[in-house]
Scaffold this motif. Sequence first.
Motif, PDB file in Angstrom:
ATOM      1  N   GLY A  12       0.844  -1.214  -0.042  1.00  0.00           N
ATOM      2  CA  GLY A  12       0.099   0.193   0.067  1.00  0.00           C
ATOM      3  C   GLY A  12       0.919   1.443   0.068  1.00  0.00           C
ATOM      4  O   GLY A  12       0.399   2.464   0.345  1.00  0.00           O
ATOM      5  N   ASN A  32       3.583  -5.407 -12.682  1.00  0.00           N
ATOM      6  CA  ASN A  32       2.969  -5.317 -11.472  1.00  0.00           C
ATOM      7  C   ASN A  32       3.502  -6.814 -10.872  1.00  0.00           C
ATOM      8  O   ASN A  32       2.570  -7.681 -11.087  1.00  0.00           O
ATOM      9  CB  ASN A  32       1.453  -5.062 -11.337  1.00  0.00           C
ATOM     10  CG  ASN A  32       1.221  -5.054  -9.893  1.00  0.00           C
ATOM     11  OD1 ASN A  32       1.656  -5.705  -9.000  1.00  0.00           O
ATOM     12  ND2 ASN A  32      -0.009  -4.142  -9.698  1.00  0.00           N
ATOM     13  N   THR A  33       4.587  -6.992 -10.357  1.00  0.00           N
ATOM     14  CA  THR A  33       4.986  -8.375  -9.838  1.00  0.00           C
ATOM     15  C   THR A  33       4.055  -9.009  -8.741  1.00  0.00           C
ATOM     16  O   THR A  33       4.156 -10.144  -8.576  1.00  0.00           O
ATOM     17  CB  THR A  33       6.405  -8.445  -9.630  1.00  0.00           C
ATOM     18  OG1 THR A  33       6.555  -7.646  -8.458  1.00  0.00           O
ATOM     19  CG2 THR A  33       7.321  -7.835 -10.585  1.00  0.00           C
ATOM     20  N   PHE A  35       0.942  -8.623  -8.585  1.00  0.00           N
ATOM     21  CA  PHE A  35      -0.210  -9.268  -9.298  1.00  0.00           C
ATOM     22  C   PHE A  35       0.204 -10.563  -9.784  1.00  0.00           C
ATOM     23  O   PHE A  35      -0.572 -11.600  -9.740  1.00  0.00           O
ATOM     24  CB  PHE A  35      -0.596  -8.476 -10.560  1.00  0.00           C
ATOM     25  CG  PHE A  35      -1.460  -7.279 -10.583  1.00  0.00           C
ATOM     26  CD1 PHE A  35      -1.691  -6.738  -9.370  1.00  0.00           C
ATOM     27  CD2 PHE A  35      -1.990  -6.848 -11.506  1.00  0.00           C
ATOM     28  CE1 PHE A  35      -2.646  -5.736  -9.065  1.00  0.00           C
ATOM     29  CE2 PHE A  35      -3.020  -5.991 -11.621  1.00  0.00           C
ATOM     30  CZ  PHE A  35      -3.128  -5.159 -10.212  1.00  0.00           C
ATOM     31  N   ARG A 103       9.025 -18.437  -5.719  1.00  0.00           N
ATOM     32  CA  ARG A 103       9.791 -17.127  -6.370  1.00  0.00           C
ATOM     33  C   ARG A 103      10.853 -17.430  -7.424  1.00  0.00           C
ATOM     34  O   ARG A 103      11.009 -16.515  -8.282  1.00  0.00           O
ATOM     35  CB  ARG A 103      10.801 -16.580  -4.990  1.00  0.00           C
ATOM     36  CG  ARG A 103       9.936 -16.270  -3.685  1.00  0.00           C
ATOM     37  CD  ARG A 103      10.640 -15.244  -2.847  1.00  0.00           C
ATOM     38  NE  ARG A 103      10.597 -14.024  -3.583  1.00  0.00           N
ATOM     39  CZ  ARG A 103       9.646 -13.191  -3.508  1.00  0.00           C
ATOM     40  NH1 ARG A 103       8.616 -13.513  -2.892  1.00  0.00           N
ATOM     41  NH2 ARG A 103       9.797 -11.932  -4.287  1.00  0.00           N
ATOM     42  N   GLY A 123       7.591  -3.861  -6.787  1.00  0.00           N
ATOM     43  CA  GLY A 123       7.462  -5.275  -6.046  1.00  0.00           C
ATOM     44  C   GLY A 123       8.064  -5.105  -4.755  1.00  0.00           C
ATOM     45  O   GLY A 123       7.872  -4.236  -4.119  1.00  0.00           O
ATOM     46  N   ASP A 125      11.346  -7.223  -4.344  1.00  0.00           N
ATOM     47  CA  ASP A 125      12.585  -7.765  -4.537  1.00  0.00           C
ATOM     48  C   ASP A 125      13.257  -7.155  -5.975  1.00  0.00           C
ATOM     49  O   ASP A 125      13.914  -7.825  -6.550  1.00  0.00           O
ATOM     50  CB  ASP A 125      12.730  -9.090  -4.382  1.00  0.00           C
ATOM     51  CG  ASP A 125      11.696  -9.955  -5.544  1.00  0.00           C
ATOM     52  OD1 ASP A 125      11.045  -9.190  -6.226  1.00  0.00           O
ATOM     53  OD2 ASP A 125      11.756 -11.105  -5.680  1.00  0.00           O
ATOM     54  N   ILE A 126      12.767  -6.068  -6.344  1.00  0.00           N
ATOM     55  CA  ILE A 126      12.915  -5.867  -7.882  1.00  0.00           C
ATOM     56  C   ILE A 126      14.151  -4.945  -7.917  1.00  0.00           C
ATOM     57  O   ILE A 126      15.255  -5.670  -8.531  1.00  0.00           O
ATOM     58  CB  ILE A 126      11.770  -4.709  -8.251  1.00  0.00           C
ATOM     59  CG1 ILE A 126      10.438  -5.219  -8.278  1.00  0.00           C
ATOM     60  CG2 ILE A 126      12.071  -4.490  -9.836  1.00  0.00           C
ATOM     61  CD1 ILE A 126      10.330  -6.461  -8.703  1.00  0.00           C
ATOM     62  N   ARG A 151      -5.357   2.210   1.129  1.00  0.00           N
ATOM     63  CA  ARG A 151      -5.809   0.844   0.544  1.00  0.00           C
ATOM     64  C   ARG A 151      -7.496   0.657   0.788  1.00  0.00           C
ATOM     65  O   ARG A 151      -8.225   0.233  -0.029  1.00  0.00           O
ATOM     66  CB  ARG A 151      -5.021  -0.177   1.417  1.00  0.00           C
ATOM     67  CG  ARG A 151      -5.581  -1.708   0.667  1.00  0.00           C
ATOM     68  CD  ARG A 151      -5.444  -2.083  -0.698  1.00  0.00           C
ATOM     69  NE  ARG A 151      -4.092  -1.545  -1.341  1.00  0.00           N
ATOM     70  CZ  ARG A 151      -3.202  -2.048  -1.603  1.00  0.00           C
ATOM     71  NH1 ARG A 151      -3.065  -3.424  -1.138  1.00  0.00           N
ATOM     72  NH2 ARG A 151      -2.260  -1.451  -2.526  1.00  0.00           N
ATOM     73  N   ARG A 174       1.499  -8.568   6.767  1.00  0.00           N
ATOM     74  CA  ARG A 174       2.294  -8.976   5.206  1.00  0.00           C
ATOM     75  C   ARG A 174       3.496  -8.363   5.473  1.00  0.00           C
ATOM     76  O   ARG A 174       4.436  -8.764   4.869  1.00  0.00           O
ATOM     77  CB  ARG A 174       1.272  -8.340   4.319  1.00  0.00           C
ATOM     78  CG  ARG A 174       1.037  -9.332   3.193  1.00  0.00           C
ATOM     79  CD  ARG A 174      -0.251  -9.121   2.411  1.00  0.00           C
ATOM     80  NE  ARG A 174      -0.763  -7.763   1.980  1.00  0.00           N
ATOM     81  CZ  ARG A 174      -0.838  -7.166   1.149  1.00  0.00           C
ATOM     82  NH1 ARG A 174       0.255  -7.518   0.305  1.00  0.00           N
ATOM     83  NH2 ARG A 174      -1.497  -5.892   1.075  1.00  0.00           N
TER      84      ARG A 174
HETATM   85  O1  CDP Z   1      -0.519  -3.884  -3.742  1.00  0.00           O
HETATM   86  P1  CDP Z   1       0.220  -4.548  -2.321  1.00  0.00           P
HETATM   87  O2  CDP Z   1       0.942  -3.236  -1.911  1.00  0.00           O
HETATM   88  O3  CDP Z   1      -0.828  -4.668  -1.375  1.00  0.00           O
HETATM   89  O4  CDP Z   1       1.174  -5.762  -2.502  1.00  0.00           O
HETATM   90  P2  CDP Z   1       1.434  -6.342  -4.011  1.00  0.00           P
HETATM   91  O5  CDP Z   1       2.460  -5.415  -4.823  1.00  0.00           O
HETATM   92  O6  CDP Z   1       0.064  -6.668  -4.898  1.00  0.00           O
HETATM   93  O7  CDP Z   1       2.035  -7.622  -3.702  1.00  0.00           O
HETATM   94  C1  CDP Z   1       1.342  -8.602  -2.847  1.00  0.00           C
HETATM   95  C2  CDP Z   1       2.044  -9.575  -2.029  1.00  0.00           C
HETATM   96  O8  CDP Z   1       2.857 -10.199  -3.042  1.00  0.00           O
HETATM   97  C3  CDP Z   1       3.196  -9.138  -1.179  1.00  0.00           C
HETATM   98  O9  CDP Z   1       2.628  -8.851   0.145  1.00  0.00           O
HETATM   99  C4  CDP Z   1       4.401 -10.012  -1.132  1.00  0.00           C
HETATM  100  O10 CDP Z   1       4.043 -11.182  -0.250  1.00  0.00           O
HETATM  101  C5  CDP Z   1       4.353 -10.506  -2.432  1.00  0.00           C
HETATM  102  N1  CDP Z   1       5.301 -10.017  -3.662  1.00  0.00           N
HETATM  103  C6  CDP Z   1       6.662 -10.521  -3.292  1.00  0.00           C
HETATM  104  O11 CDP Z   1       6.956 -11.265  -2.533  1.00  0.00           O
HETATM  105  N2  CDP Z   1       7.543  -9.884  -4.185  1.00  0.00           N
HETATM  106  C7  CDP Z   1       7.143  -9.209  -5.271  1.00  0.00           C
HETATM  107  N3  CDP Z   1       8.302  -8.956  -6.084  1.00  0.00           N
HETATM  108  C8  CDP Z   1       5.955  -8.654  -5.268  1.00  0.00           C
HETATM  109  C9  CDP Z   1       5.082  -8.982  -4.323  1.00  0.00           C
END
Ligand code: CDP
Length: 217
Positions: A12, A32-33, A35, A103, A123, A125-126, A151, A174
Amino acid sequence: MKISIAIDGPAGAGKSTIAKILSDKFNLMYINTGFMYRAVTLFALKNNVQPNDIESLCKLINSLDMKFINNRLIVNDVDVTNEIILPEISKNVSNYAAVPEVREKLVDLQKKISKKYNVIMDGRDIGTVVLKDAPFKFYLNASPEERAKRRFNELINKGIKVEYNNILDDIIKRDYIDTHRKTNPLYKASDAIEIDSSNLTIEQVVNKIYHIINSKL
Ligand code: CDP
């Protein structure tokens, strides 16, 4: 010139809103990783696959063909965007995203996309893993309360019934899982620029990033 932008940060923090605007400004493909992890979670829940059932999870991921069209995620030709943002998915996604095999598969796919296209990716870990060599890295942050408020408003505006306290609770849980997992946890890359957006508008954050990138181009 190959330009890529990495945006990381907790739940968020406004990553996707900012990334979408920047993708238009710099003509980049937005990935959008989150997603992608959400889609894995959606299909795992639908098929009753638990995070510890690694074999079934890997099989499941191999059966998913994911692509982004107009910032929406299409899986096996079906637009799943509305489903993957539901609270039920948010509640479970970090448990699936902590599985190393999940992952590995998604990072692999994300790296392949970034080799083919100029991308902006957001994301966890980008900047540290997926686009380790990206010339532009940002770490977006805001207080948990501010992030929960945003959010909450976002979901209510979409007609999804939610309670602020549940959202705040989910965000805190989270964040904890995402920053404490063994594989690719969330942290700020040493060469990323941190922006606290608690007291900034979307436009102010976009302008800040836009000027930083332009001054280096
Ligand atoms: O939009 P929001 O900030 O709620 O989260 P999101 O970007 O949709 O990511 C959802 C969940 O996916 C995160 O809380 C992580 O657990 C996981 N995630 C991740 O581990 N690595 C990423 N590169 C992106 C998301």
